[in-house]
Design an enzyme around this catalytic site. Structure first.
Site, PDB file in Angstrom:
ATOM      1  CB  CYS A   1      -9.941 -15.671  29.079  1.00 37.02           C
ATOM      2  SG  CYS A   1     -10.298 -16.279  30.734  1.00 37.02           S
ATOM      3  CG  HIS A   2      -9.171 -20.580  29.800  1.00 36.85           C
ATOM      4  ND1 HIS A   2      -9.858 -19.736  30.645  1.00 36.85           N
ATOM      5  CD2 HIS A   2      -8.554 -21.495  30.580  1.00 36.85           C
ATOM      6  CE1 HIS A   2      -9.667 -20.139  31.891  1.00 36.85           C
ATOM      7  NE2 HIS A   2      -8.881 -21.185  31.885  1.00 36.85           N
TER       8      HIS A   2
END
Length: 179
Positions: free
Chosen positions: A107-108
């Site tokens: 994800c991030h």
């Protein structure tokens, strides 16, 4: 059995991106350890809502890359953004990537890889909002479920967790040392 390090900040961790890979590695017989810049507990989130907490096993400043078979970097927006500011966390990630052992970021979390300056010339997946940062750091962003590039394993979001977890286990079980 080998130990797998999970590195998070003190809050903002997307719960499922920590708990599902944690369960996958422990179900496979590995020992999971939570590393963080600070001792105590970390705050998990279900998107923007506070969820559970989890006890930190070791401060990252006291961790040794040689003690672990792999490193997992869970996402959440605030978690990797905070880790980017911690010099011990970034040094640990940079050393882990250099070791050739698997480093998985979802994800991030590739923001942490960008900050550690280890994405140049590599293909990575991430949450779409991180793509410009990856490109600006010399990496190639791709919209794929899971990308294995040398010893880096990256995925886009929680929907990719089954493939992400499988890639982590495949890498650890094969003793991947990168290219």
């Amino acid at each position: 059995m080998a130990k797998i390090a999970f590195l998070t900040a003190s809050e903002g961790i997307e719960k499922v991106e920590l708990t599902e890979p944690w369960k996958a590695v422990t179900d496979a017989g590995f020992t999971a350890e939570l590393l963080s810049p600070d001792s105590g507990e970390v705050q998990l989130f279900d998107h923007l809502d506070k969820a559970d907490t989890q006890k930190v096993d070791l401060e990252v400043s006291k961790a040794n890359v040689d003690d672990y078979a792999a490193l997992v970097l869970p996402g959440g927006v605030a978690n990797p953004d905070a880790l980017r500011l911690d010099k011990d966390a970034i040094a640990f990630v940079k050393d882990f990537v250099a070791s050739g052992k698997p480093v998985a970021a979802i994800c991030h979390a590739p923001w942490v890889l960008v900050e550690a300056d280890v994405v140049r010339g590599k293909r990575l997946a991430s949450f779409p909002s991180v793509q410009t940062d990856i490109r600006n750091a010399g990496g190639e962003w791709v919209d794929e479920t899971v990308v294995v590039e040398g010893n880096l394993i990256t995925s886009r979001n929680p929907d990719d967790l089954p493939a992400f977890n499988k890639a982590i286990l495949d890498a650890v079980n094969s003793g991947t040392k990168g290219e």
